[in-house]
Design a protein around this motif. Structure first.
Motif, PDB file in Angstrom:
ATOM      1  N   SER A 141       0.828  -1.203   0.000  1.00  0.00           N
ATOM      2  CA  SER A 141       0.000   0.000   0.000  1.00  0.00           C
ATOM      3  C   SER A 141       0.863   1.254   0.000  1.00  0.00           C
ATOM      4  O   SER A 141       1.905   1.287   0.631  1.00  0.00           O
ATOM      5  CB  SER A 141      -0.888  -0.003   1.224  1.00  0.00           C
ATOM      6  OG  SER A 141      -1.465   1.260   1.432  1.00  0.00           O
ATOM      7  N   GLN A 142       0.434   2.318  -0.702  1.00  0.00           N
ATOM      8  CA  GLN A 142       1.171   3.566  -0.677  1.00  0.00           C
ATOM      9  C   GLN A 142       0.985   4.282   0.652  1.00  0.00           C
ATOM     10  O   GLN A 142       1.692   5.229   0.960  1.00  0.00           O
ATOM     11  CB  GLN A 142       0.689   4.459  -1.826  1.00  0.00           C
ATOM     12  CG  GLN A 142       0.946   3.892  -3.204  1.00  0.00           C
ATOM     13  CD  GLN A 142       2.422   3.721  -3.474  1.00  0.00           C
ATOM     14  OE1 GLN A 142       3.202   4.584  -3.177  1.00  0.00           O
ATOM     15  NE2 GLN A 142       2.810   2.570  -4.003  1.00  0.00           N
ATOM     16  N   GLU A 143       0.001   3.867   1.413  1.00  0.00           N
ATOM     17  CA  GLU A 143      -0.270   4.525   2.679  1.00  0.00           C
ATOM     18  C   GLU A 143       0.828   4.253   3.690  1.00  0.00           C
ATOM     19  O   GLU A 143       1.071   5.057   4.580  1.00  0.00           O
ATOM     20  CB  GLU A 143      -1.608   4.039   3.238  1.00  0.00           C
ATOM     21  CG  GLU A 143      -2.791   4.222   2.307  1.00  0.00           C
ATOM     22  CD  GLU A 143      -3.251   5.668   2.249  1.00  0.00           C
ATOM     23  OE1 GLU A 143      -4.179   5.955   1.460  1.00  0.00           O
ATOM     24  OE2 GLU A 143      -2.689   6.511   2.962  1.00  0.00           O
ATOM     25  N   LEU A 144       1.448   3.112   3.597  1.00  0.00           N
ATOM     26  CA  LEU A 144       2.512   2.726   4.517  1.00  0.00           C
ATOM     27  C   LEU A 144       3.769   2.399   3.734  1.00  0.00           C
ATOM     28  O   LEU A 144       3.758   1.531   2.873  1.00  0.00           O
ATOM     29  CB  LEU A 144       2.099   1.495   5.338  1.00  0.00           C
ATOM     30  CG  LEU A 144       1.061   1.692   6.435  1.00  0.00           C
ATOM     31  CD1 LEU A 144       0.662   0.358   7.015  1.00  0.00           C
ATOM     32  CD2 LEU A 144       1.577   2.610   7.518  1.00  0.00           C
ATOM     33  N   GLU A 145       4.843   3.104   4.040  1.00  0.00           N
ATOM     34  CA  GLU A 145       6.130   2.855   3.405  1.00  0.00           C
ATOM     35  C   GLU A 145       6.982   2.029   4.364  1.00  0.00           C
ATOM     36  O   GLU A 145       7.168   2.410   5.524  1.00  0.00           O
ATOM     37  CB  GLU A 145       6.836   4.166   3.096  1.00  0.00           C
ATOM     38  CG  GLU A 145       6.115   5.048   2.090  1.00  0.00           C
ATOM     39  CD  GLU A 145       6.242   4.496   0.682  1.00  0.00           C
ATOM     40  OE1 GLU A 145       5.381   4.809  -0.157  1.00  0.00           O
ATOM     41  OE2 GLU A 145       7.214   3.743   0.400  1.00  0.00           O
ATOM     42  N   GLN A 146       7.486   0.922   3.876  1.00  0.00           N
ATOM     43  CA  GLN A 146       8.292   0.050   4.724  1.00  0.00           C
ATOM     44  C   GLN A 146       9.686  -0.057   4.126  1.00  0.00           C
ATOM     45  O   GLN A 146       9.847  -0.185   2.920  1.00  0.00           O
ATOM     46  CB  GLN A 146       7.641  -1.337   4.806  1.00  0.00           C
ATOM     47  CG  GLN A 146       8.113  -2.165   5.953  1.00  0.00           C
ATOM     48  CD  GLN A 146       7.298  -3.441   6.136  1.00  0.00           C
ATOM     49  OE1 GLN A 146       6.112  -3.504   5.817  1.00  0.00           O
ATOM     50  NE2 GLN A 146       7.959  -4.459   6.651  1.00  0.00           N
ATOM     51  N   SER A 147      10.700  -0.033   4.999  1.00  0.00           N
ATOM     52  CA  SER A 147      12.067  -0.147   4.521  1.00  0.00           C
ATOM     53  C   SER A 147      12.933  -0.873   5.537  1.00  0.00           C
ATOM     54  O   SER A 147      12.666  -0.805   6.748  1.00  0.00           O
ATOM     55  CB  SER A 147      12.652   1.259   4.255  1.00  0.00           C
ATOM     56  OG  SER A 147      12.708   2.004   5.464  1.00  0.00           O
ATOM     57  N   PRO A 148      13.977  -1.577   5.087  1.00  0.00           N
ATOM     58  CA  PRO A 148      14.288  -1.826   3.678  1.00  0.00           C
ATOM     59  C   PRO A 148      13.357  -2.904   3.101  1.00  0.00           C
ATOM     60  O   PRO A 148      12.602  -3.517   3.846  1.00  0.00           O
ATOM     61  CB  PRO A 148      15.730  -2.329   3.732  1.00  0.00           C
ATOM     62  CG  PRO A 148      15.811  -3.020   5.053  1.00  0.00           C
ATOM     63  CD  PRO A 148      14.943  -2.241   5.988  1.00  0.00           C
ATOM     64  N   GLN A 149      13.427  -3.114   1.804  1.00  0.00           N
ATOM     65  CA  GLN A 149      12.615  -4.163   1.174  1.00  0.00           C
ATOM     66  C   GLN A 149      13.156  -5.534   1.504  1.00  0.00           C
ATOM     67  O   GLN A 149      12.399  -6.496   1.626  1.00  0.00           O
ATOM     68  CB  GLN A 149      12.595  -3.978  -0.333  1.00  0.00           C
ATOM     69  CG  GLN A 149      11.692  -2.871  -0.804  1.00  0.00           C
ATOM     70  CD  GLN A 149      11.464  -2.922  -2.290  1.00  0.00           C
ATOM     71  OE1 GLN A 149      12.360  -3.325  -3.044  1.00  0.00           O
ATOM     72  NE2 GLN A 149      10.302  -2.528  -2.741  1.00  0.00           N
ATOM     73  N   SER A 150      14.481  -5.630   1.608  1.00  0.00           N
ATOM     74  CA  SER A 150      15.076  -6.909   1.973  1.00  0.00           C
ATOM     75  C   SER A 150      16.324  -6.654   2.803  1.00  0.00           C
ATOM     76  O   SER A 150      16.942  -5.590   2.728  1.00  0.00           O
ATOM     77  CB  SER A 150      15.412  -7.736   0.732  1.00  0.00           C
ATOM     78  OG  SER A 150      16.405  -7.103  -0.032  1.00  0.00           O
TER      79      SER A 150
END
Lengths: 110, 114
Positions: free
Chosen positions: A1-10
């Motif tokens: 979702s664009q509402e929640l940005e999560q990092s890193p991807q891996s």
């Protein structure tokens, strides 16, 4: 979702190392949840944070929610192979629509 | 473990055919959700329900419809399946209002549209 940005991807870490995963929203979060998913399986609830500044720990995993309730971090201390999987943050942002971040894939090398 | 089951767990179908996925709960929870999970996109909300006959669209609802005629069942229908709907579908339930409770997830339904 664009509402929640999560990092890193891996993330690939050596066993025993610490790591942090971040989850950010531009909106106030009505409850922030962290889930873990083993590859090919369903999601397992880890922790829920509701209050600004709240911090919770379970075994070697600590999650924090910032004072403005727009950012959360998940910290794993002394990682183990059992920590490997996909970590997802989720939150109720608007009404009862529960959104998730894109997930962080964690690999722990023995 | 929350009593939530999805069926079928695996399905292979052809483009243009209708498909229905079922989510059944024994918890009497008010809220039910359908998500799809795809690489690089995480979990995306398709539709959700906040009571019998009360449903609403999520962020990726095009091509999907839902129905909830009783508390325990939430059906997701693809009227005419397309290859872009190949995905893993998860049902989730919650008994709590607005962010105050966790979601419990089913084991997922893997759908392949050829």
């Amino acid at each position: 979702s664009q509402e929640l940005e999560q990092s890193p991807q891996s993330l690939i870490v050596q066993e025993g190392k610490n790591l942090t995963i971040n989850c950010t929203s531009s909106k106030t979060l009505y409850g922030l949840y962290w889930y873990k998913q083993k590859y090919g399986e369903g999601l397992i609830f880890l922790m829920m944070l509701q209050k600004g500044g709240e911090e919770k720990s379970h075994e070697k995993i600590t999650a924090k929610l910032d004072e403005k309730k727009q950012q959360s971090s998940l910290h794993i201390t002394a990682s183990q192979p059992s920590h490997a999987g996909i970590y997802l943050c989720g939150a109720d942002i608007s009404g009862n629509q529960f959104y998730f971040g894109t997930g962080t894939s964690l690999t722990v090398i023995p | 473990d929350a009593g939530i089951t999805q069926s079928p767990r695996h399905k292979v179908t052809e483009t243009g055919t209708p498909v229905t996925l079922r989510c059944h709960q024994t918890e009497n929870h008010r809220y039910m959700y359908w998500y799809r999970q795809d690489p690089g996109h995480g979990l995306r909300l398709i539709h959700y329900s906040y009571g019998v006959k009360d449903t609403d669209k999520g962020e990726v609802s095009d091509g999907y419809s839902v129905s909830r005629s009783k508390t325990e069942d939430f059906l997701l229908t693809l009227e005419s399946a397309t290859s872009s709907q190949t995905s893993v579908y998860f049902c989730a339930i919650s008994g709590a209002e607005r962010g105050s409770g966790e979601l419990f997830f089913g084991e997922g339904s893997r759908l392949t549209v050829l």
